[in-house]
Design an enzyme around this catalytic site. Structure first.
Site, PDB file in Angstrom:
ATOM      1  CE  LYS A  52      16.285  -8.225  15.593  1.00 36.43           C
ATOM      2  NZ  LYS A  52      15.674  -9.466  16.101  1.00 36.43           N
ATOM      3  CG  ASP A  55      15.758 -10.753  19.622  1.00 36.25           C
ATOM      4  OD1 ASP A  55      14.653 -10.337  20.035  1.00 36.25           O
ATOM      5  OD2 ASP A  55      16.267 -10.371  18.560  1.00 36.25           O
ATOM      6  CB  SER A 115       7.659  -2.611  19.783  1.00 34.29           C
ATOM      7  OG  SER A 115       8.320  -3.829  19.500  1.00 34.29           O
ATOM      8  N   GLY A 175      19.545 -15.149   9.961  1.00 33.08           N
ATOM      9  CA  GLY A 175      19.743 -13.723  10.177  1.00 33.08           C
ATOM     10  C   GLY A 175      19.975 -13.387  11.635  1.00 33.08           C
ATOM     11  CB  ALA A 202      15.595 -13.516  14.648  1.00 37.69           C
TER      12      ALA A 202
END
Length: 283
Positions: free
Chosen positions: A81, A118, A31, A142, A144
């Site tokens: 997250k 996402d 990132s 999870g 994602a």
């Protein structure tokens, strides 16, 4: 934890606006390269960096950033997250939809809110793929996976099979997103899916490999691995050896980053330079 042992997270050294990506681990993150590339292309005087935040330190990190006027926000990766839902505002109802936040943004008037980019990042590379009624297989359950399943729930896909260490967790996600299918152990035989997505960390540098027998996948199936370090995972190598189409983790990574970049810095990411950015990321 006593006050004396509270962790300290350095803020803006030069008084410049900045954003960051947080996670545990975080050294693998691309990132900073992505956002740094875009900041330079647009001539924006701001910084973007990676910050290691352990799970037990996440509340303290958010409280420190809450009072830093130079901080524009952060991208959120494994394992924060879901925990982030309890720490910032949720104006878009992310808790009740995706159930995981991957981006936290500072409001101009103060206060922090979370969102999730996402799902859009995942969807971009498969927008033209005809999945109407098609069977799909997902590895992992999870944060994602939540974004991926959220996107799939709006694409009219067919049966969804989740392979996860805890099938019960996978079954709960199917129910949450109103998807028909089944949840199986990680070592179960793959179904004849048109799309296989690895949303887990398996295959990532420093993690165990993802060992799947791809023989059940039909010709013309697509294999999508959201892992991007390494970029060419054993899963993608196995898929290419079978002549299957593949999508690597950079596609979703850059797509979700672009949405976050505009929230942080107020300008759209210069996606016309994606070719140059990809070369930078794989160098």
């Amino acid at each position: 934890m006593s006050h004396a042992s509270q962790p300290s997270f350095a803020g803006s050294a030069a008084g410049r606006p900045y954003a960051e990506v947080i996670g545990d681990p975080i050294s693998h993150s691309k990132s900073p390269l992505i956002h740094g590339f875009w900041l330079e292309k647009l001539g924006i005087a701001a910084d973007y960096r990676a910050t290691h935040v352990a799970p037990e330190d996440l509340p303290a990190f958010i409280e420190q950033r809450r009072t830093d006027p130079h901080w524009r926000g952060c991208n959120v990766t494994i394992p924060h997250k879901v925990a982030m839902l309890d720490l910032v505002e949720d104006p878009g109802g992310v808790r009740d939809s995706i159930g995981a936040m991957n981006t936290v943004v500072r409001r101009e008037e103060g206060g922090l809110f979370g969102t999730n980019t996402d799902a859009a990042g995942f969807y971009g590379p498969i927008a033209d793929l005809d999945l109407d009624g098609a069977p799909v297989a997902i590895v992992g359950a999870g944060g994602a996976a939540r974004a991926v399943l959220f996107a799939l729930s709006r694409m009219n896909v067919g049966k969804v099979t989740i392979l996860n260490r805890s099938p019960l967790k996978g079954a709960a996600l199917l129910s949450r997103f109103g998807l028909k299918g089944e949840a199986l152990p990680l070592n179960a035989r793959l179904p004849e899916a048109k799309l296989l997505v690895n949303t887990s960390a398996l295959g990532m540098a420093g993690q165990p490999p993802l060992e799947l027998d791809l023989l059940p996948l039909p010709p013309g199936a697509m294999v999508y691995d959201i892992v991007y370090a390494p970029l060419h995972t054993p899963l993608l190598d196995a898929a290419e050896a079978r002549g299957l189409e593949t999508i690597d983790g950079l596609e979703m990574l850059v797509g979700q980053a672009a949405a976050a970049f505009e929230l942080f810095f107020g300008q759209p990411a210069p996606r016309e330079h994606d070719g140059d950015l990809r070369e930078l990321l794989i160098a």
